[in-house]
Design a protein around this motif. Structure first.
Motif, mmCIF file in Angstrom:
data_model
loop_
_atom_site.group_PDB
_atom_site.id
_atom_site.type_symbol
_atom_site.label_atom_id
_atom_site.label_comp_id
_atom_site.label_asym_id
_atom_site.label_seq_id
_atom_site.Cartn_x
_atom_site.Cartn_y
_atom_site.Cartn_z
ATOM 1 N N LYS A 54 12.171 1.314 -2.959
ATOM 2 C CA LYS A 54 11.681 2.597 -3.464
ATOM 3 C C LYS A 54 10.581 2.398 -4.509
ATOM 4 O O LYS A 54 10.758 1.634 -5.467
ATOM 5 C CB LYS A 54 12.851 3.368 -4.087
ATOM 6 N N ASN A 55 9.469 3.085 -4.300
ATOM 7 C CA ASN A 55 8.365 3.076 -5.276
ATOM 8 C C ASN A 55 7.869 1.653 -5.571
ATOM 9 O O ASN A 55 7.190 1.425 -6.564
ATOM 10 C CB ASN A 55 8.818 3.767 -6.577
ATOM 11 N N THR A 60 9.265 -0.717 -6.820
ATOM 12 C CA THR A 60 9.613 -0.982 -8.220
ATOM 13 C C THR A 60 11.084 -1.370 -8.339
ATOM 14 O O THR A 60 11.934 -0.839 -7.616
ATOM 15 C CB THR A 60 9.358 0.293 -9.073
ATOM 16 N N HIS A 107 6.608 -4.366 -10.461
ATOM 17 C CA HIS A 107 5.981 -3.444 -9.521
ATOM 18 C C HIS A 107 5.279 -4.288 -8.458
ATOM 19 O O HIS A 107 4.408 -5.084 -8.777
ATOM 20 C CB HIS A 107 4.989 -2.543 -10.254
ATOM 21 N N GLU A 155 2.790 -2.000 -2.495
ATOM 22 C CA GLU A 155 3.378 -0.927 -1.688
ATOM 23 C C GLU A 155 2.530 -0.740 -0.429
ATOM 24 O O GLU A 155 1.318 -0.540 -0.522
ATOM 25 C CB GLU A 155 3.442 0.368 -2.500
ATOM 26 N N ASN A 157 4.018 4.641 3.658
ATOM 27 C CA ASN A 157 4.035 6.040 3.190
ATOM 28 C C ASN A 157 2.980 6.286 2.106
ATOM 29 O O ASN A 157 3.282 6.718 0.996
ATOM 30 C CB ASN A 157 5.446 6.402 2.684
ATOM 31 N N ASN A 158 1.745 5.971 2.460
ATOM 32 C CA ASN A 158 0.612 6.160 1.537
ATOM 33 C C ASN A 158 0.790 5.388 0.240
ATOM 34 O O ASN A 158 0.415 5.862 -0.830
ATOM 35 C CB ASN A 158 0.398 7.649 1.218
ATOM 36 N N GLY A 159 1.354 4.203 0.351
ATOM 37 C CA GLY A 159 1.480 3.374 -0.849
ATOM 38 C C GLY A 159 2.514 3.865 -1.830
ATOM 39 O O GLY A 159 2.334 3.732 -3.038
ATOM 40 N N THR A 160 3.615 4.423 -1.301
ATOM 41 C CA THR A 160 4.661 4.899 -2.214
ATOM 42 C C THR A 160 5.958 4.097 -2.109
ATOM 43 O O THR A 160 6.910 4.374 -2.823
ATOM 44 C CB THR A 160 4.978 6.388 -1.989
ATOM 45 N N ASP A 161 5.990 3.121 -1.212
ATOM 46 C CA ASP A 161 7.139 2.210 -1.159
ATOM 47 C C ASP A 161 6.701 0.903 -0.500
ATOM 48 O O ASP A 161 5.596 0.808 0.033
ATOM 49 C CB ASP A 161 8.327 2.828 -0.408
ATOM 50 N N ASN A 206 11.468 9.755 3.997
ATOM 51 C CA ASN A 206 10.668 8.526 4.133
ATOM 52 C C ASN A 206 11.552 7.292 4.307
ATOM 53 O O ASN A 206 11.091 6.163 4.127
ATOM 54 C CB ASN A 206 9.782 8.319 2.896
#
Ligand SMILES: *[C@@H]1O[C@H](CO)[C@@H](O)[C@H](O)[C@H]1NC(C)=O
Ligand SMILES: *[C@@H]1O[C@H](CO)[C@@H](O)[C@H](O)[C@H]1NC(C)=O
Ligand SMILES: *[C@@H]1O[C@H](CO)[C@@H](O)[C@H](O)[C@H]1NC(C)=O
Ligand SMILES: *[C@@H]1O[C@H](CO)[C@@H](O)[C@H](O)[C@H]1NC(C)=O
Ligand SMILES: *[C@@H]1O[C@H](CO)[C@@H](O)[C@H](O)[C@H]1NC(C)=O
Length: 388
Positions: free
Chosen positions: A97-98, A100, A117, A120, A123-127, A234
């Motif tokens: 997730k994230n 992170t 971090h 990613e 999903n558009n660089g969110t995970d 997602n």
């Protein structure tokens, strides 16, 4: 004992010195067969991938039951996308997730531990999916052992690459044994605390696409799992579980995969707008001796039984593999290249840990390895034939 990069480098040199032979070309085909000839497979060092795997069907004919590319450059140049066609995935399989996490792990990385971090890539660089943009599937592994029925690949994954802390030295060994048995062992050591989760990402079609429908209706699955990890649209874990009882997810009694796929439509278990399965099933037993998941085809008769030391099974039913503007041609021995890999025509079964355990310590599954804790993964795939 604290490992250092120098120790890893030394380990790698020792491993290479004993290698017979060494493989320089990451796309070189390594051909193995079991002593009794009951199972054959091809591997490439790129991603430590299995490109072909043949076992006998009920008519005594060999069938190549793994998806892949005949044009091996596609494993490397991603001309058909990054499909994860039967490599090792890592350093951390599945989603984070994230991108992170903290060490020690905390729910949604909100705890006081050191925060990391990482890259990613979904999903558009969110995970993060399968270790980032350049996961273990996209690296040249070194051949460190080779016999007529076994091969070992080793990868040095350096500190900081894709954002992960610590050097990791990972090894996978594939062995083809008599009575159509594939044994896979993975081992990794790390010189700092770091999350590690490896898996093999094999795409199966037990008919080798020699079936008029290719919709998995002929594929029967049985999995000893009472619950899946609950996820959002997602496919990111939300912290809890979903009981399979009374849902299309219930494979405790064997049933057709393909016939269950349409029943998933209202539930969207594989994400927003998706029909099919892409779920982390938690096994209710890990005695490491009896199969926890079995799958067979009523068309070819080929049956797979898996014994594993892993606690979970990710099931993906190829929900989005077909792209009309860039379809993936099947291998020639699966009816290609003028036929393609269609949605819901194949199934991935990944033996692994809990998805995103690094953000969900409440599950009691520790995904952190390091100087005092080595990572191990072992699964045995036994093939046989069922006659109806
Ligand atoms: C394999 O794919 C590469 C990259 O797409 C292409 O350049 C090459 O011509 C292909 N080889 C064959 C034999 O089709
Ligand atoms: C995502 O991670 C970044 C970097 O660690 C952090 O700043 C941000 O707050 C996180 N977002 C969420 C929604 O947790
Ligand atoms: C990614 O961004 C595109 C364009 O903004 C959007 O249409 C799409 O829904 C986004 N996907 C996800 C998974 O957030
Ligand atoms: C699932 O639904 C699709 C779309 O309605 C249909 O074409 C297909 O035949 C169905 N599959 C099965 C196995 O019933
Ligand atoms: C399908 O393939 C085209 C051409 O390569 C690409 O532009 C597009 O992003 C792909 N669609 C999806 C959903 O991956």
């Amino acid at each position: 004992m604290v490992f250092t990069s120098a120790v890893f480098a030394a380990l790698l040199v020792v491993a290479q010195a004993t290698s017979v032979p060494r493989t320089a070309d990451p796309l070189e085909t390594i051909e193995l067969a079991a002593p009794d000839g009951s199972i054959k497979a091809h591997y490439i060092p790129w991603g430590a991938s299995t490109t072909n795997l043949w076992v006998k069907d009920k008519n005594n004919n060999f069938r190549d039951i793994l998806l892949g590319f005949d044009n091996k450059t596609w494993y490397q140049d991603l001309a058909k996308g990054r499909d994860f066609f039967s490599p090792v995935v890592g350093r951390y399989a599945n989603r984070i997730k994230n991108g992170t996490f903290t060490i020690p792990p905390s729910f949604d990385a909100t705890g006081p531990g050191k925060k990391y971090h990482i890259v990613e890539n979904e999903n558009n660089g969110t995970d993060t999916l399968h270790g980032g943009t350049i996961g273990y599937d996209q690296r040249p592994w070194t051949v460190t052992k080779q016999t007529s029925n076994s091969v070992a690949f080793t990868l040095l994954d350096p500190n900081g690459f894709q954002g992960f802390p610590g050097d990791v030295l990972a090894t996978v060994e594939y062995t083809l044994n008599s009575k159509a048995t594939l044994d896979i062992s993975m081992f990794a050591v790390a010189d700092q605390l770091t999350p590690i989760m490896l898996s093999t990402h094999n795409y199966w079609n037990l008919d080798a696409y020699n079936d008029p429908t290719n919709n998995l209706v002929s594929h029967v699955l049985q999995a000893q799992s009472p619950k899946i990890v609950a996820t959002n649209g997602n496919l990111i874990p939300t912290g809890g579980f979903v009981e399979v009882e009374g849902t299309p997810l219930d494979f405790r009694t064997a049933k057709s995969v393909g016939a269950s796929i349409n029943a998933t439509a209202p539930h969207q278990y594989c994400g927003t707008g998706c029909t099919g399965f892409d779920n982390c099933f938690i096994y209710d037993q890990t005695n490491k001796k009896e199969p926890v998941v079995s799958m067979w085809s009523t068309t070819s008769g080929i049956k797979l039984d898996v014994v594993t030391d892993q606690v979970a099974l990710q099931v993906y039913t190829c929900n989005g593999i077909f792209n009309a503007s860039n379809p993936i041609p099947r291998k020639a021995d699966q009816g290609g290249p003028n036929a393609y890999y269609e949605d819901h025509s194949c199934i991935v079964l990944e033996q692994q840990g809990y998805i995103d355990a690094v953000n969900n310590p409440q599950w009691g599954y520790n995904p952190i390895y390091g100087p005092l804790r080595d990572y191990e993964w072992h699964s045995t795939y036994t093939f046989s034939v069922v006659k109806d």
